[in-house]
Enzyme design. Structure first.
Site, PDB file in Angstrom:
ATOM      1  N   ASP A  93       4.324   2.498  18.231  1.00 43.71           N
ATOM      2  CA  ASP A  93       4.350   3.028  16.863  1.00 43.71           C
ATOM      3  C   ASP A  93       3.118   2.662  16.055  1.00 43.71           C
ATOM      4  O   ASP A  93       3.204   2.268  14.898  1.00 43.71           O
ATOM      5  CB  ASP A  93       5.657   2.704  16.120  1.00 43.71           C
TER       6      ASP A  93
ATOM      7  N   LYS B  89       2.396 -13.329   7.715  1.00 42.09           N
ATOM      8  CA  LYS B  89       2.608 -13.018   6.304  1.00 42.09           C
ATOM      9  C   LYS B  89       2.119 -14.122   5.360  1.00 42.09           C
ATOM     10  O   LYS B  89       2.901 -14.740   4.648  1.00 42.09           O
ATOM     11  CB  LYS B  89       4.089 -12.737   6.037  1.00 42.09           C
TER      12      LYS B  89
ATOM     13  N   ASP C 242       0.329   1.832  10.998  1.00 44.20           N
ATOM     14  CA  ASP C 242       1.611   1.480  11.611  1.00 44.20           C
ATOM     15  C   ASP C 242       2.586   2.567  11.204  1.00 44.20           C
ATOM     16  O   ASP C 242       2.898   2.712  10.029  1.00 44.20           O
ATOM     17  CB  ASP C 242       2.061   0.112  11.086  1.00 44.20           C
TER      18      ASP C 242
END
Lengths: 421, 348
Positions: B98, B150, B206
């Site tokens: 993906d 993150k 993405d």
């Protein structure tokens, strides 16, 4: 037997729920099923043999549209029609009391009073026959219809014993009766005595009160609250119940609903007003009115319940359903217009979607009436019919949903659930 | 493989790897094209690729679906395919299905040979790195020092683009159990100084979420305009970058584009306006409808005078009745829609 008809048309301070449509044209002239609202009343009156004159009563200032309409109507229906202007808003009884000499002139021994903002089958002859039947020539007849228990509270409620009225309450807070007042009456000259009594009483009360509220006038008399409530139980007030269609026209949503009722009636009364499927013409579904001067593309699909006004242009591949398109409006190709009133001379760009939410009464309840919803609920705009005021421009490819657009506005993007000033 | 949850509904009946960002080639065969361009034999492994391996020499497409527990993370299937991959001793690519980009296989293979380490990953610059896992690497050699998931403070704006190339030695590191290659294998490789980062040129997206899928589609079409403009559709009523399968039919008075891809056997009737959409194979868009930022699933039927916008996604075989308005509707496969959806929601 000389008969007259009085049509109460109100004035600018009334019919405010009909804004922004009532900014351009007095509400009684707003087209419902292709003809001005009040023309349906006039047509019904003109059909009654012996009806000598129609008086429109209200407190609109002399208005060009109104004068033109009256002139045209007189010509078409071959019956004298006059406008009597009240000097102030006198209430539903105050006006007819003020003009009682005009009404009785020519020896009229009975007269109808009709509210302009109702949509009805107008069973006027039946009301006359009904009064004939029970013989009391000095009695008054109110047209009544059945509502469901919850909605009846919004109307004048009539409690009847056989056909005479025992009791009348206007908009009660608790349930009184399912029979409601349709706003169509048959009076004799004797009504003026009763109104006169109310007038006297008002004057006495005013004299006693301190003159704090300058708007109080003794001449403001309401038929429903002041006259009927007193008359009920006196044996003089009768109710003729009808099962024919009836609706109030208070808001734009109810205008579309009333349009549907009248368009349905056209199949019997005026089949020439309903558009037919023709080769080379647009596709018609259900009851549709198209003014002869409108220009509609053959790939458009119209209906059910659509009225197309004078000089309207409808482009290729347009879909219109449950809507009223007023004079001079222009709908470009591939637009989709549902549950909307498109104002005079407005323009809708290509592929735009203009959609409202219908407020129709519950179709499963034969006595359900259209609700006059409040504009806002819980701080949000209640989803309702979309209204485009006069000369509004909607650009291409946007969506306008459940919104009210005030006149002369040129939009540049999509809007949902908004009032656009 | 399990379908990534974010991608439902189209994926409820198919794997996301087969939802084409362009109508004719699936992503898998585009990799194959790139591979043969790079003239490097190597197996292409992508989780969920359904085709069986071909025994011919040269670029081999696909691999036998790993038997056994298909709920492994990316690393697990590698372990299962250990024998196939180790055979020949050549490096092999691993790709997340993906993502979309220009797939610089040749450059990546060269980069990998040059440094001689166990693995190379492609990294790309993004505007909001905190949403992803960030890669910290030496500027000259590209050797990766560490990963930070993150980060709350700015560390680096380069993130893992989901394209890897590994030497077979990596297979020693992977055990036959559910393993996350990013969380377990890479940090260990970085510690050992065996992992290198190559910066991606060109676009990257993405495309796990429908909204991002459409953005990625726009980027891909833009790149196509620069490199192979002859593949794009042109003609009356076509605006901007539009890709149309030769077997699709478009009616009269339509305006299609910009940024539209139309799949095989699609029928678009008269007077339709489509912008920024993907229309998958066999769908039918009926006349006078208006679509913007939508994904229309395989074999769907969109009625007349329908308006769909704001990342409305229709799964396979959805029927939308005439004259409806869908705003951000996510419709699961085989549903019939008979009422408008004025505010975004999921229809099950």
């Amino acid at each position: 037997m000389p008969l007259k008809a009085v049509i109460l048309i109100g004035g600018p301070q009334k019919g405010t729920r009909f804004r922004p449509l009532s900014f351009e044209v007095p509400k009684p002239l707003f087209p419902v099923a292709g003809v001005p609202m009040v023309q349906h009343h006039i047509e019904a009156c003109a059909k009654v043999p012996g009806l000598k004159e129609i008086l429109l009563m209200g407190f609109y200032q002399p208005h060009e549209a109104l004068s033109r309409f009256l002139a045209a109507a007189q010509q078409e229906f071959k019956i004298p029609i006059r406008y009597l202007q009240e000097y102030a808003a006198l209430g539903t009884a105050g006006g007819i009391y003020h003009f009682r000499d005009q009404i009785l002139a020519g020896g009229a021994d009975a007269f109808f009073v009709l509210n302009a903002d109702v949509c009805s089958e107008f069973p006027l002859q039946e009301m006359l026959d009904f009064r004939q039947q029970h013989g009391d020539t000095d009695s008054f007849v109110i047209l009544g219809t059945t509502a469901n228990r919850t909605q009846a509270l919004n109307y004048g409620c009539i409690v009847a014993n056989a056909d005479t009225q025992e009791h009348y309450v206007e908009k009660p807070s608790t349930f009184v009766s399912e029979i409601i007042n349709c706003g169509i009456y048959l009076f004799t000259p004797a009504i003026f005595q009763h109104i006169g009594q109310v007038f006297q009483r008002n004057q006495q009360e005013l004299a006693l009160e301190e003159s704090s509220n300058g708007w109080q006038r003794a001449e403001v008399i309401r038929l429903e609250q002041d006259v009927f409530t007193a008359l009920a139980g006196s044996g003089k007030l009768y109710v003729y119940k009808t099962d024919g269609f009836w609706s109030q026209i208070k808001s734009a949503g109810s205008a579309i609903y009333a349009s549907r009722l009248y368009l349905n009636q056209y199949s019997q009364s005026h089949p020439e007003r309903l558009a037919q499927n023709k080769p080379g013409g647009p596709i018609i579904r259900g009851n549709v009115y198209i003014h002869p001067t409108a220009s509609v593309d053959s790939t458009a699909v119209l209906g059910p319940n659509v009225s197309i006004g004078e000089g309207v242009t409808v482009g290729a591949g347009v879909r219109i359903r449950e809507s009223i398109i007023l004079h001079g409006a222009s709908l470009h190709d591939h637009t989709c217009v549902l549950n909307t009133i498109v104002g005079w001379d407005s323009t809708i760009g290509r592929w735009a979607r203009v959609e409202g939410t219908p407020s129709d009464p519950n179709p499963n309840d034969p006595y359900a009436k259209i609700d006059s919803e409040t504009l806002f609920r819980d701080g949000r705009l209640t989803p309702s019919i979309t209204i485009l005021g006069c000369s509004v421009t909607i650009p291409a490819e946007v969506v306008i949903l459940n919104s009210i657009v005030l006149p002369h506005k040129e939009l540049s993007r999509s809007y949902k659930n908004q009032i656009i000033l | 493989a399990t379908c990534p949850r974010r991608w439902r509904p189209p994926c409820a009946s198919r794997s996301s790897g087969s939802a084409s960002a362009s109508p004719c080639p699936t992503r898998r065969s585009r990799w194959a094209q790139r591979l043969s361009d790079s003239r490097r034999p190597g197996a292409v492994v992508a989780p969920g690729t359904p085709r069986r391996a071909q025994a011919a020499p040269g670029p081999r497409l696909g691999c036998p679906r790993p038997r056994g527990d298909t709920d492994s993370r990316a690393a697990g299937p590698l372990a299962l395919a250990r024998d196939l991959l180790a055979e020949g001793g050549e490096p092999f690519f691993v790709l997340n299905s993906d993502v979309i980009c220009e797939f610089p296989f040749a450059a990546l293979a060269r980069f990998h040979r040059q440094h001689g380490g166990e693995g190379s990953i492609v990294v790309t610059r993004v505007e909001e790195p905190a949403k992803y896992g960030v890669v910290v690497s030496e500027p000259d050699s590209g050797r990766i020092c560490r990963f930070v998931e993150k980060p709350r403070v700015f560390v680096s704006n380069k993130i893992n683009a989901g394209l890897y190339i590994f030497s077979p030695g990596i297979l020693q590191r992977i055990q036959l159990r559910p393993t996350s290659i990013e969380k377990e294998i890479f940090p260990a490789m970085a510690q050992d100084g065996q992992l290198y980062a190559m910066e991606l040129q060109g676009f990257w997206m993405d495309i796990g979420q429908p909204k991002d899928f459409l953005t990625g589609m726009c980027m891909y079409l833009q790149a196509l305009r620069a490199q192979h403009p002859e593949k794009l559709h042109s003609g009356p009523g076509v605006v901007g970058n539009v890709l149309v399968d030769p077997s699709a039919k478009i009616g009269a008075n339509c305006v299609i584009g910009p940024n539209v891809t139309i799949g095989a056997g699609v029928v678009v009737e008269d007077g339709v306006r489509i912008k920024r959409c993907t229309v998958l194979q066999g769908a039918r868009i009926r006349s006078h409808s208006w679509l913007e930022s939508c994904i229309v699933g395989w074999s769907c039927s969109v009625g007349q005078w329908v308006r769909m916008e704001n990342v409305t996604v229709l799964g396979e075989d959805v029927i939308v009745n005439d004259e409806l308005y869908l705003n951000g509707a996510n419709v699961l496969p085989h549903k019939s829609i008979a009422e408008s959806v004025p505010e975004p929601r999921i229809i099950m």
